[in-house]
Design a protein around this motif. Structure first.
Motif, PDB file in Angstrom:
ATOM      1  N   ALA A  10       0.826  -1.210   0.000  1.00  0.00           N
ATOM      2  CA  ALA A  10       0.000   0.000   0.000  1.00  0.00           C
ATOM      3  C   ALA A  10       0.861   1.262   0.000  1.00  0.00           C
ATOM      4  O   ALA A  10       0.461   2.294  -0.533  1.00  0.00           O
ATOM      5  N   VAL A  11       2.045   1.180   0.585  1.00  0.00           N
ATOM      6  CA  VAL A  11       2.949   2.329   0.621  1.00  0.00           C
ATOM      7  C   VAL A  11       3.498   2.616  -0.775  1.00  0.00           C
ATOM      8  O   VAL A  11       3.682   3.777  -1.162  1.00  0.00           O
ATOM      9  N   ARG A  12       3.716   1.564  -1.541  1.00  0.00           N
ATOM     10  CA  ARG A  12       4.337   1.697  -2.851  1.00  0.00           C
ATOM     11  C   ARG A  12       3.318   1.872  -3.978  1.00  0.00           C
ATOM     12  O   ARG A  12       3.679   1.905  -5.151  1.00  0.00           O
ATOM     13  N   ALA A  13       2.061   2.004  -3.603  1.00  0.00           N
ATOM     14  CA  ALA A  13       1.005   2.234  -4.586  1.00  0.00           C
ATOM     15  C   ALA A  13       1.118   3.650  -5.146  1.00  0.00           C
ATOM     16  O   ALA A  13       1.832   4.500  -4.592  1.00  0.00           O
ATOM     17  N   PRO A  14       0.439   3.953  -6.241  1.00  0.00           N
ATOM     18  CA  PRO A  14       0.436   5.324  -6.772  1.00  0.00           C
ATOM     19  C   PRO A  14      -0.034   6.326  -5.732  1.00  0.00           C
ATOM     20  O   PRO A  14      -0.806   5.993  -4.826  1.00  0.00           O
ATOM     21  N   LEU A  15       0.429   7.553  -5.864  1.00  0.00           N
ATOM     22  CA  LEU A  15       0.154   8.611  -4.898  1.00  0.00           C
ATOM     23  C   LEU A  15      -1.326   8.724  -4.558  1.00  0.00           C
ATOM     24  O   LEU A  15      -1.700   8.899  -3.392  1.00  0.00           O
ATOM     25  N   GLU A  16      -2.194   8.602  -5.552  1.00  0.00           N
ATOM     26  CA  GLU A  16      -3.628   8.830  -5.335  1.00  0.00           C
ATOM     27  C   GLU A  16      -4.251   7.809  -4.394  1.00  0.00           C
ATOM     28  O   GLU A  16      -5.255   8.102  -3.728  1.00  0.00           O
ATOM     29  N   THR A  17      -3.664   6.614  -4.319  1.00  0.00           N
ATOM     30  CA  THR A  17      -4.253   5.556  -3.487  1.00  0.00           C
ATOM     31  C   THR A  17      -3.323   5.063  -2.384  1.00  0.00           C
ATOM     32  O   THR A  17      -3.720   4.228  -1.573  1.00  0.00           O
ATOM     33  N   ALA A  18      -2.101   5.555  -2.354  1.00  0.00           N
ATOM     34  CA  ALA A  18      -1.102   5.040  -1.414  1.00  0.00           C
ATOM     35  C   ALA A  18      -1.430   5.387   0.034  1.00  0.00           C
ATOM     36  O   ALA A  18      -2.097   6.387   0.326  1.00  0.00           O
ATOM     37  N   HIS A  19      -0.939   4.549   0.923  1.00  0.00           N
ATOM     38  CA  HIS A  19      -0.958   4.818   2.359  1.00  0.00           C
ATOM     39  C   HIS A  19       0.476   5.105   2.813  1.00  0.00           C
ATOM     40  O   HIS A  19       1.435   4.708   2.156  1.00  0.00           O
ATOM     41  N   GLY A  20       0.598   5.779   3.953  1.00  0.00           N
ATOM     42  CA  GLY A  20       1.911   6.018   4.512  1.00  0.00           C
ATOM     43  C   GLY A  20       2.472   4.776   5.178  1.00  0.00           C
ATOM     44  O   GLY A  20       1.801   3.738   5.275  1.00  0.00           O
ATOM     45  N   LEU A  21       3.700   4.847   5.626  1.00  0.00           N
ATOM     46  CA  LEU A  21       4.342   3.724   6.294  1.00  0.00           C
ATOM     47  C   LEU A  21       3.569   3.314   7.544  1.00  0.00           C
ATOM     48  O   LEU A  21       3.039   4.167   8.267  1.00  0.00           O
ATOM     49  N   PRO A  22       3.490   2.009   7.832  1.00  0.00           N
ATOM     50  CA  PRO A  22       2.784   1.537   9.028  1.00  0.00           C
ATOM     51  C   PRO A  22       3.406   2.075  10.308  1.00  0.00           C
ATOM     52  O   PRO A  22       4.576   2.461  10.351  1.00  0.00           O
ATOM     53  N   ASN A  23       2.614   2.056  11.375  1.00  0.00           N
ATOM     54  CA  ASN A  23       3.039   2.585  12.673  1.00  0.00           C
ATOM     55  C   ASN A  23       4.367   2.006  13.151  1.00  0.00           C
ATOM     56  O   ASN A  23       5.176   2.709  13.771  1.00  0.00           O
ATOM     57  N   ALA A  24       4.586   0.727  12.881  1.00  0.00           N
ATOM     58  CA  ALA A  24       5.795   0.068  13.395  1.00  0.00           C
ATOM     59  C   ALA A  24       7.065   0.764  12.946  1.00  0.00           C
ATOM     60  O   ALA A  24       8.082   0.737  13.651  1.00  0.00           O
ATOM     61  N   HIS A  25       7.037   1.424  11.809  1.00  0.00           N
ATOM     62  CA  HIS A  25       8.219   2.106  11.292  1.00  0.00           C
ATOM     63  C   HIS A  25       8.585   3.348  12.115  1.00  0.00           C
ATOM     64  O   HIS A  25       9.631   3.957  11.878  1.00  0.00           O
ATOM     65  N   TYR A  26       7.743   3.682  13.071  1.00  0.00           N
ATOM     66  CA  TYR A  26       7.989   4.858  13.905  1.00  0.00           C
ATOM     67  C   TYR A  26       8.116   4.519  15.395  1.00  0.00           C
ATOM     68  O   TYR A  26       8.656   5.325  16.156  1.00  0.00           O
ATOM     69  N   VAL A  27       7.644   3.344  15.802  1.00  0.00           N
ATOM     70  CA  VAL A  27       7.591   3.053  17.236  1.00  0.00           C
ATOM     71  C   VAL A  27       8.250   1.740  17.634  1.00  0.00           C
ATOM     72  O   VAL A  27       8.553   1.544  18.815  1.00  0.00           O
ATOM     73  N   ASP A  28       8.496   0.860  16.705  1.00  0.00           N
ATOM     74  CA  ASP A  28       8.974  -0.480  17.024  1.00  0.00           C
ATOM     75  C   ASP A  28      10.504  -0.524  17.004  1.00  0.00           C
ATOM     76  O   ASP A  28      11.121  -0.273  15.964  1.00  0.00           O
ATOM     77  N   PRO A  29      11.145  -0.847  18.137  1.00  0.00           N
ATOM     78  CA  PRO A  29      12.611  -0.924  18.157  1.00  0.00           C
ATOM     79  C   PRO A  29      13.163  -1.922  17.144  1.00  0.00           C
ATOM     80  O   PRO A  29      14.236  -1.696  16.571  1.00  0.00           O
ATOM     81  N   ALA A  30      12.459  -3.026  16.911  1.00  0.00           N
ATOM     82  CA  ALA A  30      12.936  -4.012  15.940  1.00  0.00           C
ATOM     83  C   ALA A  30      12.911  -3.434  14.528  1.00  0.00           C
ATOM     84  O   ALA A  30      13.817  -3.691  13.728  1.00  0.00           O
TER      85      ALA A  30
END
Length: 386
Positions: A10-30
């Protein structure tokens, strides 16, 4: 519900339909650990500025994503980056900024290195009074040098050593800003400051990329450089940001202004550009001064912003420098509550990464797509190695 963090389609979809990076990319130490290798170590990341070591022999210990590094200007004037450890037992060599008068001496067993990283002395290595041993070949035990490149006075590093040359990766940007390939002078102690921000470094990049927030977050800037005066800059896989057609020079007493950079085209008379060089460098180019912001990713939720201001002339008014630093600090501080607010928002379990304005958010989506691509490539290599 939010998508699984490993599903980046979903992140790599075209701009019109894309979603941003999932929450884990901002809060998960792993996830932060994975992004270290996939994003920070595999690309040309910003470490510091060459002005941090202005004279031959100047050395500054730094840490980048947990790695101890040493920024040094060697005896020949070349800026280098080494792992800040002795090749003997891994002891930290330099613990505070200093001038290397002779050699870099390990405080543990006194092995010594030249400022170019060559091992030059191994006292008692063969026993008391014997400073050599056939098994210790000095030419094989110099400091581990980290691949580096300097552009816009920014020291970029490639930790894994596998990225294409900087000049290849950023050929487009070097051409776009080739007019600024000329002397730039750091304003000194009053032209550098740090901001400690409770956010993932990526949110600082994302916010910087777009002008959409100007009317509400930067009303002072928007009063003369309006939202409609801005345009998007997006180079997929490399950099993105914004430009303005209305740049207003800072004026001091008697309408004093900073000297312009030499031989700029008419575009820069009233315009300026602001780009994020992936993954963690934010640059600003204007006719009379520039700035560099190095984002230091401390943890998955904390970042230090190192801000540096540059001028076309080494001797500009001290009062004007102070005014300019105060102005930019105020602008950058206005963004803090936004990036910290988005960071807190990533604790909402149902947030799906958000959506993008098809008109206003292209530069931010460009960055998300790049990060997702880096992570996917890293996972593919890891799977192939199993």
């Amino acid at each position: 519900m939010a998508t699984h963090p490993n599903d980046l389609s979903a992140v790599r979809a075209p701009l019109e339909t894309a979603h941003g990076l999932p929450n884990a990319h901002y809060v998960d130490p792993a996830m932060f650990e994975e992004e270290k290798h996939a994003v920070l170590f595999a690309s040309w990341a910003g470490l510091a500025v060459a002005a941090d070591v202005p004279e031959n022999g100047d050395a500054v210990p730094l840490e980048f994503a947990g790695i101890p590094l040493l920024l040094i200007r060697d005896r020949a004037g070349q800026v280098r980056v080494f792992e800040n450890i002795c090749r003997h037992r891994g002891m930290i060599l330099v613990s505070e900024p200093k001038k290397i008068e002779g050699a870099i001496r390990c405080p543990y067993h006194s092995w010594c290195y030249s400022t170019a990283g060559k091992l030059i002395s191994t006292p008692h290595v063969g026993g008391a009074g014997h400073n050599t041993h056939p098994a210790i070949v000095k030419d094989d035990l110099g400091l581990n040098e980290v691949r580096s490149h300097i552009w816009f006075d920014t020291v970029f590093i490639n930790i894994d050593g596998k990225a294409d040359p900087f000049e290849v990766v950023h050929a487009d940007l070097l051409e776009r800003w080739r007019e600024f390939d000329q002397p730039m002078y750091h304003g000194g102690a009053d032209s550098r400051f740090d901001l400690q921000v409770e956010t993932n470094f990526k949110l600082a990049v994302e916010n910087y990329c777009e002008s959409y927030h100007l009317p509400w977050i930067h009303p002072g800037l928007n009063s003369y450089s309006r939202l409609e005066d801005h345009y998007n800059i997006a180079a997929p896989g490399k950099y993105s940001g914004q430009g303005t057609l209305v740049y207003r020079q800072l004026k001091g007493p008697d309408d004093m202004v900073f000297p312009d950079f030499a031989n700029l085209s008419d575009k820069w008379d009233t315009g300026a550009e602001y780009v994020a060089v992936y993954p963690n460098v934010l640059l600003g180019a204007q006719r009379d001064h520039c700035f560099v912001i190095i984002l230091e990713p401390n943890t998955q939720t904390t970042t230090t912003e190192h801000v540096h201001l540059y001028y076309a002339d080494p001797k500009v008014s001290e009062d004007m420098r102070a005014r300019n630093a105060h102005l930019w600090r105020g602008v950058f501080e206005e963004d803090i509550f936004v990036v910290e607010g988005m960071q807190r928002g990533r604790a909402a379990p149902s947030f799906d990464g958000g959506r993008f304005s098809p008109v206003m958010d292209g530069p931010t989506h460009c960055f998300h797509d790049w990060v997702a691509g880096c992570v996917q490539a890293h996972r593919t290599k890891a799977q192939a190695a199993e």
